[in-house]
Scaffold this motif. Structure first.
Motif, PDB file in Angstrom:
ATOM      1  N   LEU A 152      -1.613 -18.279   1.208  1.00 43.90           N
ATOM      2  CA  LEU A 152      -2.802 -17.966   0.428  1.00 43.90           C
ATOM      3  C   LEU A 152      -3.517 -16.703   0.895  1.00 43.90           C
ATOM      4  O   LEU A 152      -4.282 -16.123   0.131  1.00 43.90           O
ATOM      5  N   GLY A 153      -3.285 -16.274   2.111  1.00 42.41           N
ATOM      6  CA  GLY A 153      -4.000 -15.109   2.620  1.00 42.41           C
ATOM      7  C   GLY A 153      -3.146 -13.898   2.894  1.00 42.41           C
ATOM      8  O   GLY A 153      -3.439 -12.802   2.439  1.00 42.41           O
ATOM      9  N   VAL A 154      -2.067 -14.099   3.621  1.00 46.53           N
ATOM     10  CA  VAL A 154      -1.293 -12.951   4.086  1.00 46.53           C
ATOM     11  C   VAL A 154      -0.362 -12.397   3.007  1.00 46.53           C
ATOM     12  O   VAL A 154      -0.272 -11.187   2.834  1.00 46.53           O
ATOM     13  N   ILE A 155       0.340 -13.252   2.273  1.00 40.92           N
ATOM     14  CA  ILE A 155       1.271 -12.755   1.256  1.00 40.92           C
ATOM     15  C   ILE A 155       0.555 -11.903   0.211  1.00 40.92           C
ATOM     16  O   ILE A 155       1.019 -10.802  -0.108  1.00 40.92           O
ATOM     17  N   PRO A 156      -0.580 -12.352  -0.359  1.00 42.75           N
ATOM     18  CA  PRO A 156      -1.256 -11.474  -1.320  1.00 42.75           C
ATOM     19  C   PRO A 156      -1.691 -10.142  -0.711  1.00 42.75           C
ATOM     20  O   PRO A 156      -1.576  -9.096  -1.356  1.00 42.75           O
ATOM     21  N   ALA A 157      -2.176 -10.170   0.523  1.00 38.82           N
ATOM     22  CA  ALA A 157      -2.604  -8.923   1.154  1.00 38.82           C
ATOM     23  C   ALA A 157      -1.426  -7.978   1.373  1.00 38.82           C
ATOM     24  O   ALA A 157      -1.520  -6.781   1.090  1.00 38.82           O
ATOM     25  N   LEU A 158      -0.312  -8.498   1.870  1.00 36.54           N
ATOM     26  CA  LEU A 158       0.871  -7.662   2.070  1.00 36.54           C
ATOM     27  C   LEU A 158       1.425  -7.149   0.749  1.00 36.54           C
ATOM     28  O   LEU A 158       1.859  -6.008   0.644  1.00 36.54           O
ATOM     29  N   TYR A 159       1.409  -7.995  -0.272  1.00 37.85           N
ATOM     30  CA  TYR A 159       1.886  -7.582  -1.596  1.00 37.85           C
ATOM     31  C   TYR A 159       1.022  -6.451  -2.137  1.00 37.85           C
ATOM     32  O   TYR A 159       1.541  -5.478  -2.695  1.00 37.85           O
ATOM     33  N   ALA A 160      -0.295  -6.548  -1.968  1.00 34.82           N
ATOM     34  CA  ALA A 160      -1.194  -5.482  -2.432  1.00 34.82           C
ATOM     35  C   ALA A 160      -0.914  -4.184  -1.681  1.00 34.82           C
ATOM     36  O   ALA A 160      -0.880  -3.107  -2.301  1.00 34.82           O
ATOM     37  N   LEU A 161      -0.704  -4.267  -0.382  1.00 33.98           N
ATOM     38  CA  LEU A 161      -0.393  -3.060   0.387  1.00 33.98           C
ATOM     39  C   LEU A 161       0.909  -2.411  -0.070  1.00 33.98           C
ATOM     40  O   LEU A 161       0.985  -1.190  -0.228  1.00 33.98           O
ATOM     41  N   VAL A 162       1.926  -3.219  -0.302  1.00 38.47           N
ATOM     42  CA  VAL A 162       3.218  -2.683  -0.748  1.00 38.47           C
ATOM     43  C   VAL A 162       3.083  -2.042  -2.122  1.00 38.47           C
ATOM     44  O   VAL A 162       3.586  -0.936  -2.359  1.00 38.47           O
ATOM     45  N   LYS A 163       2.405  -2.698  -3.036  1.00 40.18           N
ATOM     46  CA  LYS A 163       2.260  -2.154  -4.397  1.00 40.18           C
ATOM     47  C   LYS A 163       1.418  -0.884  -4.401  1.00 40.18           C
ATOM     48  O   LYS A 163       1.715   0.071  -5.118  1.00 40.18           O
ATOM     49  N   GLN A 164       0.346  -0.836  -3.614  1.00 34.91           N
ATOM     50  CA  GLN A 164      -0.467   0.377  -3.547  1.00 34.91           C
ATOM     51  C   GLN A 164       0.331   1.520  -2.933  1.00 34.91           C
ATOM     52  O   GLN A 164       0.239   2.664  -3.386  1.00 34.91           O
ATOM     53  N   TRP A 165       1.139   1.243  -1.925  1.00 28.49           N
ATOM     54  CA  TRP A 165       1.986   2.269  -1.334  1.00 28.49           C
ATOM     55  C   TRP A 165       2.991   2.794  -2.359  1.00 28.49           C
ATOM     56  O   TRP A 165       3.217   3.992  -2.462  1.00 28.49           O
ATOM     57  N   GLN A 166       3.590   1.882  -3.154  1.00 27.89           N
ATOM     58  CA  GLN A 166       4.542   2.296  -4.182  1.00 27.89           C
ATOM     59  C   GLN A 166       3.868   3.149  -5.246  1.00 27.89           C
ATOM     60  O   GLN A 166       4.442   4.145  -5.695  1.00 27.89           O
ATOM     61  N   LEU A 167       2.653   2.787  -5.653  1.00 30.51           N
ATOM     62  CA  LEU A 167       1.940   3.574  -6.659  1.00 30.51           C
ATOM     63  C   LEU A 167       1.609   4.965  -6.138  1.00 30.51           C
ATOM     64  O   LEU A 167       1.742   5.954  -6.868  1.00 30.51           O
ATOM     65  N   ARG A 168       1.172   5.058  -4.885  1.00 33.15           N
ATOM     66  CA  ARG A 168       0.892   6.386  -4.296  1.00 33.15           C
ATOM     67  C   ARG A 168       2.156   7.215  -4.204  1.00 33.15           C
ATOM     68  O   ARG A 168       2.155   8.406  -4.511  1.00 33.15           O
ATOM     69  N   ARG A 169       3.244   6.595  -3.793  1.00 27.52           N
ATOM     70  CA  ARG A 169       4.517   7.309  -3.685  1.00 27.52           C
ATOM     71  C   ARG A 169       4.982   7.795  -5.052  1.00 27.52           C
ATOM     72  O   ARG A 169       5.422   8.935  -5.207  1.00 27.52           O
ATOM     73  N   ASP A 170       4.861   6.940  -6.065  1.00 25.69           N
ATOM     74  CA  ASP A 170       5.275   7.324  -7.412  1.00 25.69           C
ATOM     75  C   ASP A 170       4.401   8.434  -7.976  1.00 25.69           C
ATOM     76  O   ASP A 170       4.891   9.330  -8.661  1.00 25.69           O
ATOM     77  N   SER A 171       3.098   8.377  -7.706  1.00 22.31           N
ATOM     78  CA  SER A 171       2.214   9.426  -8.224  1.00 22.31           C
ATOM     79  C   SER A 171       2.473  10.753  -7.519  1.00 22.31           C
ATOM     80  O   SER A 171       2.393  11.810  -8.133  1.00 22.31           O
ATOM     81  N   ARG A 172       2.801  10.731  -6.223  1.00 18.12           N
ATOM     82  CA  ARG A 172       3.133  11.966  -5.508  1.00 18.12           C
ATOM     83  C   ARG A 172       4.428  12.562  -6.014  1.00 18.12           C
ATOM     84  O   ARG A 172       4.548  13.761  -6.168  1.00 18.12           O
ATOM     85  N   SER A 173       5.420  11.736  -6.291  1.00 20.32           N
ATOM     86  CA  SER A 173       6.695  12.262  -6.771  1.00 20.32           C
ATOM     87  C   SER A 173       6.562  12.806  -8.186  1.00 20.32           C
ATOM     88  O   SER A 173       7.284  13.719  -8.570  1.00 20.32           O
ATOM     89  N   ALA A 174       5.625  12.276  -8.964  1.00 24.91           N
ATOM     90  CA  ALA A 174       5.403  12.797 -10.316  1.00 24.91           C
ATOM     91  C   ALA A 174       4.673  14.136 -10.271  1.00 24.91           C
ATOM     92  O   ALA A 174       4.802  14.950 -11.183  1.00 24.91           O
TER      93      ALA A 174
END
Length: 170
Positions: free
Chosen positions: A133-155
């Motif tokens: 209930l606590g760690v998985i959502p937080a880690l998932y948010a970190l991974v998704k935000q990192w992916q979005l930043r990476r995708d926006s930089r590559s664009a």
């Protein structure tokens, strides 16, 4: 391999696999507190705990992914997905603990073995609840935000042709 086949992403499979040590830690602590030694019976309990913990992680990840499809930003999606999972997770853990606790404290024929199978499950379900209930959502948010930043930089990075300008085409 099965988790990768389910999600088709290594990062999501690794996220679920990362949940297992936290759940198993709760089982180890309860074995220590009860004074039980590692045995075949406790090993069976740990195997069952690992299966239940991985299942909870998969279900949480599915809730988070579906919430991400419905929301525009990662934070609100993770919050909504995690909140949808609180009551079902709490009820599942309560039912499992209600069934395992009498086995853990029971006496009689076979209770020595059964209590050692139940002990890792009881300890692990407690620590797994906090984790899921606590760690998985937080880690998932970190991974998704990192992916979005990476995708926006590559664009934003221009191709070599665009960087050189029209003279490169000639």
């Amino acid at each position: 391999a099965l988790l990768y086949a389910t999600f088709r992403r290594w990062d999501e499979a690794a996220l679920i696999m990362a949940t297992l040590p936290f759940a198993l830690t709760g089982g180890v602590w309860l074995l220590y507190l009860l004074g039980y030694n590692q045995s075949v019976a406790t090993g069976v309990g740990f195997i069952a705990l690992a299966g239940v913990s991985a299942e909870f992680g998969v279900v949480m990840l599915i809730y988070l992914k579906s919430a991400l499809a419905e929301h525009s930003d990662v934070e609100s999606a993770v919050r909504a997905g995690a909140l949808l999972r609180v009551r079902p997770k709490a009820m599942t853990v309560a039912v499992i603990l209600a069934g395992l606790f009498p086995i853990l404290v029971g006496t009689g024929t076979g209770s020595e073995v059964m209590s050692r199978i139940a002990a890792p499950m009881v300890g692990g379900m407690i620590s797994s609840t906090v984790l899921t209930l606590g760690v998985i959502p937080a880690l998932y948010a970190l991974v998704k935000q990192w992916q979005l930043r990476r995708d926006s930089r590559s664009a934003q990075v221009p191709s070599a042709q665009e960087a050189l300008g029209p003279s490169a085409a000639a």
